[in-house]
Motif scaffolding. Sequence first.
Motif, short mmCIF file in Angstrom:
data_model
loop_
_atom_site.label_atom_id
_atom_site.label_comp_id
_atom_site.label_asym_id
_atom_site.label_seq_id
_atom_site.Cartn_x
_atom_site.Cartn_y
_atom_site.Cartn_z
N UNK A 521 0.84 -1.20 0.00
CA UNK A 521 0.00 0.00 0.00
C UNK A 521 0.87 1.25 0.00
N UNK A 522 1.94 1.25 0.78
CA UNK A 522 2.84 2.40 0.82
C UNK A 522 3.55 2.59 -0.52
N UNK A 523 3.84 1.49 -1.22
CA UNK A 523 4.53 1.58 -2.50
C UNK A 523 3.61 2.02 -3.63
N UNK A 524 2.31 2.09 -3.36
CA UNK A 524 1.38 2.56 -4.38
C UNK A 524 0.79 1.47 -5.24
N UNK A 525 0.87 0.21 -4.81
CA UNK A 525 0.29 -0.89 -5.58
C UNK A 525 -1.22 -0.96 -5.33
N UNK A 526 -1.89 0.14 -5.60
CA UNK A 526 -3.33 0.29 -5.41
C UNK A 526 -3.90 1.04 -6.60
N UNK A 527 -5.16 0.79 -6.95
CA UNK A 527 -5.74 1.47 -8.12
C UNK A 527 -6.15 2.91 -7.84
N UNK A 528 -6.33 3.27 -6.56
CA UNK A 528 -6.86 4.58 -6.22
C UNK A 528 -5.88 5.46 -5.47
N UNK A 529 -4.70 4.96 -5.20
CA UNK A 529 -3.71 5.74 -4.47
C UNK A 529 -2.32 5.43 -5.00
N UNK A 530 -1.47 6.44 -4.96
CA UNK A 530 -0.09 6.27 -5.38
C UNK A 530 0.82 6.01 -4.20
N UNK A 531 2.12 6.08 -4.39
CA UNK A 531 3.07 5.86 -3.29
C UNK A 531 2.78 6.77 -2.10
N UNK A 532 2.82 6.19 -0.91
CA UNK A 532 2.57 6.95 0.30
C UNK A 532 1.13 7.32 0.50
N UNK A 533 0.21 6.77 -0.29
CA UNK A 533 -1.20 7.14 -0.17
C UNK A 533 -1.56 8.38 -0.95
N UNK A 534 -0.64 8.84 -1.82
CA UNK A 534 -0.91 10.05 -2.60
C UNK A 534 -2.03 9.86 -3.61
N UNK A 535 -2.57 10.97 -4.03
CA UNK A 535 -3.69 10.92 -4.98
C UNK A 535 -3.23 10.44 -6.36
N UNK A 536 -4.15 9.80 -7.07
CA UNK A 536 -3.93 9.49 -8.49
C UNK A 536 -5.03 10.20 -9.28
N UNK A 537 -4.70 10.72 -10.45
CA UNK A 537 -5.70 11.53 -11.18
C UNK A 537 -6.90 10.72 -11.65
N UNK A 538 -6.67 9.48 -12.05
CA UNK A 538 -7.76 8.64 -12.55
C UNK A 538 -7.75 7.33 -11.79
N UNK A 539 -8.84 6.99 -11.17
CA UNK A 539 -8.92 5.75 -10.39
C UNK A 539 -8.96 4.55 -11.33
N UNK A 540 -8.17 3.53 -11.00
CA UNK A 540 -8.15 2.32 -11.80
C UNK A 540 -9.08 1.26 -11.24
N UNK A 541 -9.00 0.06 -11.79
CA UNK A 541 -9.82 -1.07 -11.35
C UNK A 541 -9.10 -1.83 -10.24
N UNK A 542 -9.85 -2.23 -9.22
CA UNK A 542 -9.27 -3.06 -8.17
C UNK A 542 -9.16 -4.51 -8.67
N UNK A 543 -8.53 -5.35 -7.86
CA UNK A 543 -8.23 -6.71 -8.30
C UNK A 543 -9.43 -7.50 -8.75
N UNK A 544 -10.53 -7.44 -7.99
CA UNK A 544 -11.72 -8.20 -8.35
C UNK A 544 -12.33 -7.68 -9.65
N UNK A 545 -12.34 -6.34 -9.80
CA UNK A 545 -12.92 -5.75 -11.01
C UNK A 545 -12.08 -6.08 -12.25
N UNK A 546 -10.78 -6.20 -12.08
CA UNK A 546 -9.92 -6.58 -13.21
C UNK A 546 -10.31 -7.96 -13.73
N UNK A 547 -10.57 -8.88 -12.79
CA UNK A 547 -10.89 -10.24 -13.20
C UNK A 547 -12.31 -10.34 -13.75
N UNK A 548 -13.20 -9.48 -13.27
CA UNK A 548 -14.58 -9.49 -13.74
C UNK A 548 -14.73 -8.72 -15.05
N UNK A 549 -13.81 -7.77 -15.28
CA UNK A 549 -13.89 -6.96 -16.49
C UNK A 549 -13.28 -7.66 -17.69
#
Length: 795
Positions: A521-549
């Motif tokens: 989470x701190x490294x930014x391996x999240x679809x809605x947050x970057x390193x350190x919890x920083x904002x990302x301009x466009x939210x991506x898909x989470x793990x479950x949504x990737x597999x369902x999409x």
Amino acid sequence: MVKIEIDGTELHVEAGKMVIQAADEAGIYIPRFCYHKNLSIAANCRMCLVEVEKARKPMPACATPVADGMKVFTDSPRAIAAQKGVMEFLLINHPLDCPICDQGGECELQDLAMGYGNDISRFTERKRVVKDKNIGPLIQTDLTRCIHCTRCVRFGQEIAGIKELGATGRGEHMEIGTYIERSLVSELSGNVIDLCPVGALTDKPFRYRARAWEMIGHPAISPHDSVGTNIELHVRRNEVMRVVPRDNEAVNETWIADRDRYSCRGLAHEERLHRPLVKREGKWQESDWEEALEAAAKGLQRVAEESGSTKLGGLASPCATVEELYLFQKLMRGLHSNNVDHRLRRQDFRDQESEPQTAPLGCTIEEMEQSDCILVVGANAQKEQPLFGLRFRKAALQGAALMFINPVDYPVRFPVAEKAIVGPEGMVRALAGIAKSLAENRGESLAAGWASLLADIQPTETERAMADQLVNALRGRIFLGGLAEGHPDFSVLRALAGLVCELGGCQLGFLPSGGNGVGAALAGALPHRGPGGGRVPVRGLHGQAMLEGDLRGFLLLAVEPELDCANPLLAQKALGSADFVVSLTAFRSPAMLEYADVLLPIGTFVETSGAYVNAEGRWQNFSGAVSPPGEARPAWKVLRVLANVLQIPGFDYLSSEEIHDELRGQVENAIKPQGISPWRPESLDFGRVKGNGELVRIAEVAIYGTDGLVRRSQALQESPDGQAARRAYMNSADASRLGLSGAKRVRVSQGGGQVTVPLVIDDSVAEGCLRLAAGFEEAAALGAPFAPIKVSGTE
């Protein structure tokens, strides 16, 4: 404090301490065999005899409390004579087999015999012989060598909490063994190897493989759970021969789990990937790195150009290092995709925008045992994270009220104050009942939203008792575990747990999955947050949504989706239908060979440098102990070069330390979302996980199914816990209702897949549920946990 004198040195010592403890603190050595700082005092080896002024005879330093004005002599003629006498008695029956003993070269008896033993024995009678006992695939017994220190017995009773080893007989007829001829079942059993001062209990998979003086020790951190266990890798000729604990009282004390000790046996598994593989016209071919990286880059670029970068997804293992995870998300975002996630076993992401920056423990590991009330929701406390189980046990033995809300009455080895064994939907109801009871006890009105949600909740007696325990606690804590994280209503569980903490004055914590879930989470391996919890301009898909999409391309980092994802069938379907899949992996599996297009071999945690962040937020660095086999490379190097081939800027790193420093800077300087408010569910839908007349599957991750390295350790899979994970468990009432009371094996069907496994009738499983673990090969044929399944008998 009292004033004493040891060998002429004046010391001020806390009253009640033993002489040996005072000497150790002062750096004065006293020989010992049975004494251990983390075990009770037995005083049965007598090797620590010292002279005490005015005492009629030598006294055991481990069992003699300090007294004001005491004068102790550890190396006087009288003390030395007593110690030599004890050594002579210990060697009377000890075999002279040091040349073939695995303990040779690091044996406490050898060391002390050099200083206190005689060169000629006065004993002419025949030595005793003790028959060895088979106590399982992990520990080898040579009981003729035993000197009856009883460290192993005390460890089981006092630390592991299970009386597996004991002593029978007296004097030289005394023998250590199991009361019934059976294997040790503790998940911490390997620690008796380190405790044994002689070669009576040794590492069975390591037997006769190397000598102590041939190996070099390398400090490392275990990646298998979020404790961050400190270990030492013993290496000979670029091969990890064994793993032993490294003392760190703040993290793992002096213990490690069997999973940490024996996972190294999977390093040389036949499925280990040594060279890059590229699939051409449906056939796998070995390739060099340049060609493989070009193929991977072209495939990912083709998907981005033809389908759009939003059709690319990245799944990363929570056991990867922070450096690898940071470069992984940076590469994916360099491809203009925020579809990045490490939360592979989660199904419910409704509250991810309001969740904390990370999912930490909420306290230090040492503070866990200082709690006076602990409620654990959705966790197999002793198997999921064994060393956290030790902390829970210590808290319970010190008077803390331990309580559980689980779909299975998992066995624990400490007193339990209250427990609610309920189905998946009952877990939500139980937390809601506790919250309602707390509100009623305090005479406070709930906020409008919560008041309407909890209006129809009627707390049970158990839930009221739990509420009373929490509200009366000075240091109450609630922990959500792995089963809670995989629950379809995890967001609701988290929101209710937060409400209970608010009403009861408690602290909420999580038991994160993977060895580096917090670091991911701190490294930014999240679809809605970057390193350190920083904002990302466009939210991506989470793990479950990737597999369902309908994603067309995947990049995998140290992941076997068919075993590491919450829904194995869904993962295999999504990857199988994708146009291009690149996997950075240390192992190749049959399923991976079906869905992947390029396999890039990477090193495991023993073959790379980096850092892990444990559940309490502690950063721990380590260096590689051996070189990766064949042409495999550390994952951070592969990601760096792959990014260069893709012409993504900002990947000019020369060492993992550079990546680490860049990430730490981003963590400290990230612009984090402000004013995050707690998420509140719209409803408490207790029918969300009901089986509609069928059974609901409870699928905790098997203790030896957490990651690819553990799964490939044959010794662990042959252990009692490894075998138990491959069985189905059902309540006797359900078995009778379904006509399966006499069935030895059952066929379990879910989502179009099915497995046939042995059946165990077990009333610890809540009614309406079937317990069948995830994380091993057979379970890859089934779907998600907490979902309906069909069970039938076999011919």
